[in-house]
Design an enzyme around this catalytic site. Structure first.
Site, PDB file in Angstrom:
ATOM      1  CG  ASP A 360       3.102   1.011  -1.977  1.00  0.00           C
ATOM      2  OD1 ASP A 360       3.850   1.037  -0.499  1.00  0.00           O
ATOM      3  OD2 ASP A 360       3.837   0.173  -2.147  1.00  0.00           O
ATOM      4  CD  GLU A 396       3.148   5.112   0.264  1.00  0.00           C
ATOM      5  OE1 GLU A 396       3.873   4.669   1.623  1.00  0.00           O
ATOM      6  OE2 GLU A 396       3.481   4.389  -0.543  1.00  0.00           O
TER       7      GLU A 396
END
Length: 716
Positions: A360, A396
C-alpha cells in the site's frame, strides 16, 4: 541463583522471576522450548520495563527491567516464562515533543515484533501520551495508565506441520490475481458455518475455494490482515475500519479474523489455498501506523522511539511528515525500521506461508527527504534478499507526497498497479474521444512505462476495478458516487469515477439499459483478461456484485460490502462468461506473452507480432490514429512471432481482437492472413452465451454490435 541473575518484583511482591542478559537477537519474544528471550529496539530510551500479565491479559503480575542494552537493543532472558505468556512494554525516556521524543512510561506499549495480540483496543483518554483538553495539547504529559485499554502481545509457539509443500509459485505470465477481503468473502456464504463466517477458516472453506478455483484465477490477494485498529471517530458513528489499512502490529494476524483465537488458523488457510493450487498474496501497510498524527494515541512505536520510527518535519520535530495522508509516515531510511519491515516480510513468507505482497502506498517505502529514490534501501534490500527477491512484489506506486506518482519507476523485479490501464479502459468504453493510441499502449502491456531494463509485460498489474472505487456493476450503473452511509455527507471517495449509468441512476427495469450495462461489463472484463500484463479481478465482479453506488466502503462492515452469493440469472450468466474468458487467456499464449508486443516487422521471419487494423481491414497509419472520432480498433496478434528472445518462428495461435466503443454498429472487414483460411469467432460480448464457434471467410464484413468486443482465432 546464578550471579548474573537478578530478581524483579511487582508492587505487591507476589511474583518473582529470574532474568539473565539474554541476546539482542532475534528481536521480539522468542520461546526456545525452555524460556523466552525478549529484545526490543530503542535508540533513545533510558530504561525499558517488560510487563507480564496473567492468562486473561487483564492483571499485570510483574514488571521486569530489561538488564542489557546492546547496539541500541534492550534485551533479557526469562527461563521461567513459556509460550502463551502475555506481555507489553513500558519505555522510559524524555518527553520532548519539540525534539521528536514522546516517551511516556505510563502507557503500555505493543511490541512491534508481537506475533499474536490478545484483547482489543478500547478508546480512552488514557491511551494518549498527552492530556486531552489541555491548553498545551500534545506538549502536556498524561500520567494515567493505559494498560486496561490496549491489546497485549502473546508469546507464540511457531510449530506447525505444513505437509508436503508450503508454497505454490505461479509463473508470472499465467498469473491472474483475485483481490478479496477475508471477512467480506464468507460472511454471507451459505455453505460456511456461522461461527466461521468472516474468518481465515471461512476464507479457506472448501466451497469458497471451489468457487475461486473454478473461476480460473491463480492468486488470491487479501486486503490487510495485519492487526489493525478501528478508528474512534468511526466507532462513534456505528461504523468500523472494514478494509484494515490502519496497522498496529506487522507480525500479528488481525484477531477478529481468527474464529477460535489460534495463530494456526491463518496457516491452515494458507495451506488450503496452496492445496487448491492458489497463491496467497497479502496487501500490507508499512507506510504508516494507527498512531496517527501528533494528536494520536501512544500505542507502540511512538512510545518506543518516536524520533526513529517516524519521519518528522525537519525543522519542527513536533510534527510528522504526512505522505501517507493518515497522520504519520514510517521512516524506512533508518536501518532498524527497514529491518522491522523486511523481518516482517520474511516472517510471513517463511512461517505463515505467504507467496507475495502488495505494498500500500509503495512510493513511501522508497522515499528519501528529496523524494522517491529507486535505489532506496528498501528496494535494494528486497532485490538482494535471496527469499524476498523470489516473491511476487507488487507496488501501489503512488503516495500523497511531492512527486509521489511513480508508475513505471520501480526497479526490475517489481510489479506495479497500473491506474492508467484502469482509466484508459473506462474512458474508452464509455465513449470518450481520441482514446485509440492510449488504448493500444495499455493493451500491449504499457510498454511506454515498463519496457525497459528487461522488465516484462507482467510488471504491469492491470485492473479496471479494485477495492477502492466502484465495483464493475456500479461502474456501469451510476454516474455519481452514493456514499451517504459513510456519514460524511457524501464528501468522501473520488468524484472522478469515469463511469456511466447509460440513462438511469442505479437500479432500472429498462431492458435496453440493462442490456448495455451487461455488455459493457463483459467488454471491460474481456479487455482486462485479453490484455498483455498481469490482470487483477475484484472479488464479486465475476457475477456483478453491487455496493449500491458506494465507491468507498472502507467503513462498511455489513451487507453493503460483503459478497452476496445469492446469484440471480444475470449473475450466473456473468459468472459463466468470466470463467470462459479466463480459460481463453490461459489457453492462448498470445494473450499473455512474456515479451512486449512492439509492432516491428521481422524481415527474416516475415512477421509482425501485433498489427493494428481499421474497420476496413487495413493496417492503421498516422492519420488513422490522429482521428479522434475513431472508436473501433482491430488488434491482430500473429502467432508466428517469437515467444522468447530466441530467433525462431513461433507456433502459437493467431488471434484477432476487435474493440468497438461506438454507440452504433460498425462493419469490420476480417483481414486476410498468410497460412490461414478463415476466422473462427470465440467471443462476442453481444452474444455472451457459449456456443459452437462460427467461421467467417477473409474479407467478410462482420457487423460489430455497438459497444462490443470480439475475439477471433485463425483457422489454418
Amino acid at each position: 541463583m546464578n550471579a548474573r541473575e537478578k530478581v524483579m518484583v511487582n508492587t505487591d511482591s507476589r511474583v518473582r522471576s529470574r532474568i539473565t542478559e539474554g541476546n539482542p537477537f532475534p528481536l521480539g519474544a522468542t520461546w526456545d522450548g525452555v524460556g523466552v528471550n525478549f529484545a526490543i529496539f530503542s535508540a533513545h530510551a533510558t530504561k525499558v520495563e517488560l510487563c507480564l500479565f496473567d492468562s486473561t491479559g487483564e492483571v499485570e503480575m510483574e514488571r521486569i527491567e530489561l538488564p542489557e542494552y546492546t547496539d541500541e537493543i534492550w534485551h533479557g532472558y526469562l527461563p521461567d516464562v513459556h509460550a502463551g505468556q502475555i506481555y507489553g512494554y513500558r519505555v522510559y525516556g524524555p518527553y520532548e515533543p519539540d525534539a521528536g521524543h514522546r516517551f511516556n512510561h505510563n502507557k503500555l506499549l505493543i511490541d512491534p515484533y508481537a506475533k499474536q495480540l490478545v484483547g482489543k483496543l478500547e478508546w480512552s483518554e488514557c491511551l494518549f501520551g498527552y492530556t486531552i483538553g489541555h491548553p498545551d495539547k500534545d506538549l502536556s504529559f498524561d500520567e494515567r495508565d493505559s494498560a486496561d485499554f490496549v491489546p497485549k502481545a502473546k508469546v507464540v509457539d511457531p510449530a506447525f506441520t505444513w505437509g508436503n509443500h508450503r508454497s505454490f509459485r505461479v509463473p508470472t505470465d499465467k498469473t491472474i490475481i483475485y483481490e478479496a477481503h477475508v471477512r467480506g468473502m464468507s460472511m454471507l456464504h451459505p455453505s460456511v458455518p456461522k461461527d466461521l463466517q468472516g474468518t481465515f477458516a471461512g476464507m479457506g472453506h472448501p466451497e469458497v475455494l471451489k468457487h475461486i478455483r473454478a473461476l480460473g484465477v491463480t492468486s488470491v490477494e487479501l486486503l490487510p490482515v495485519h492487526a489493525f485498529v478501528d478508528d474512534n471517530h468511526l466507532l462513534e458513528r456505528g461504523l468500523k475500519n472494514y478494509w484494515g489499512y490502519n496497522s498496529i502490529a506487522f507480525f500479528a494476524p488481525h484477531t477478529a479474523y481468527a474464529a477460535h483465537g489460534h495463530l494456526n488458523e491463518f496457516k491452515e488457510m494458507a495451506a488450503r489455498l496452496h492445496n487448491a493450487d492458489l497463491e496467497l498474496i497479502l496487501d500490507v501497510v508499512y507506510n504508516h501506523t494507527a498512531e496517527g498524527s501528533e494528536l494520536g494515541p501512544t500505542l507502540s512505536m511512538r512510545g518506543i522511539d518516536n524520533a526513529t520510527y517516524y519521519r518528522l518535519v525537519e525543522n519542527n520535530k513536533r510534527y510528522y511528515v504526512n505522505d501517507s495522508g493518515t497522520g504519520n509516515t514510517l521512516d524506512l531510511s533508518h536501518p532498524c525500521v527497514l529491518r522491522l519491515v523486511t523481518d516482517s516480510l520474511r516472517y510471513w513468507t517463511q512461517e505463515m506461508g505467504v507467496d507475495g505482497f502488495r505494498f500500500d502506498l509503495g512510493t513511501i517505502l522508497a522515499r528519501e527527504k528529496e523524494g522517491f529514490n529507486e535505489r532506496h534501501g528498501f528496494n535494494l534490500a528486497c532485490r538482494q534478499d535471496p527469499l524476498l527477491s523470489q516473491l511476487k512484489l507488487i507496488a501501489e506506486p503512488w503516495d500523497c507526497g511531492l512527486g509521489g506518482y511513480q508508475v513505471g519507476a520501480f526497479p526490475p523485479g517489481w510489479h506495479e498497479w497500473n491506474d492508467r490501464f484502469r482509466n484508459t479502459v473506462r474512458s474508452f468504453w464509455r465513449g470518450e474521444k481520441g482514446k485509440l493510441p492510449e488504448l493500444a499502449s495499455r493493451l500491449t502491456g504499457s510498454g511506454d512505462m515498463f519496457n525497459q531494463r528487461g522488465r516484462r509485460p507482467s510488471a504491469s498489474v492491470n485492473f479496471v476495478t479494485a477495492h477502492d472505487g466502484f465495483t464493475l456493476h456500479d461502474l456501469v450503473s451510476y454516474n455519481d458516487k452514493h456514499n451517504e452511509a459513510n456519514g460524511d455527507n457524501n464528501s468522501d471517495g473520488t468524484n472522478d469515477n469515469l463511469s456511466s449509468n447509460y440513462g438511469a441512476e442505479g437500479i432500472t427495469d429498462d431492458e435496453n439499459i440493462i442490456a448495455i450495462r451487461q455488455r459493457q461489463m463483459r467488454n471491460m472484463l474481456s479487455t482486462l483478461l485479453f490484455s498483455q500484463g498481469t490482470p487483477m479481478v475484484l472479488a464479486g465482479d465475476e457475477f456483478a456484485h453491487t455496493q449500491e453506488g458506494n465507491n468507498n466502503v472502507y467503513c462498511q462492515d455489513n451487507e453493503l460490502s460483503w459478497i452476496n452469493w445469492d446469484l440471480k440469472d444475470q449473475g450466473k450468466k456473468m459468472l459463466a462468461f468470466t470463467q470462459r474468458i479466463i480459460n481463453l487467456r490461459q489457453t492462448y499464449p498470445m494473450l499473455r506473452r512474456g515479451r512486449f508486443l512492439v509492432g516491428e516487422y521481422n524481415e527474416e521471419l516475415g512477421v509482425k507480432d501485433v498489427t493494428w487494423l481499421s474497420p476496413s481491414g487495413h493496417e492503421m497509419h498516422g492519420d488513422d490514429w490522429g482521428n479522434e472520432e475513431r472508436a473501433c480498433l482491430g488488434m491482430l496478434l500473429d502467432g508466428r512471432a517469437q515467444p522468447t528472445g530466441i530467433h525462431r518462428s513461433g507456433a502459437d495461435a493467431t488471434l484477432l481482437l476487435i474493440f468497438n466503443a461506438h454507440p452504433e454498429a460498425v462493419d469490420f472487414a476480417l483481414p486476410k492472413v498468410f497460412q490461414g483460411k478463415s476466422w473462427q469467432c470465440l467471443v462476442d460480448t453481444n452474444r455472451p452465451e457459449e456456443h459452437d464457434p462460427e467461421n467467417y471467410a477473409f474479407g467478410h464484413k462482420f457487423v460489430v454490435t455497438d459497444r462490443s468486443l470480439l475475439l477471433f482465432k485463425l483457422r489454418k
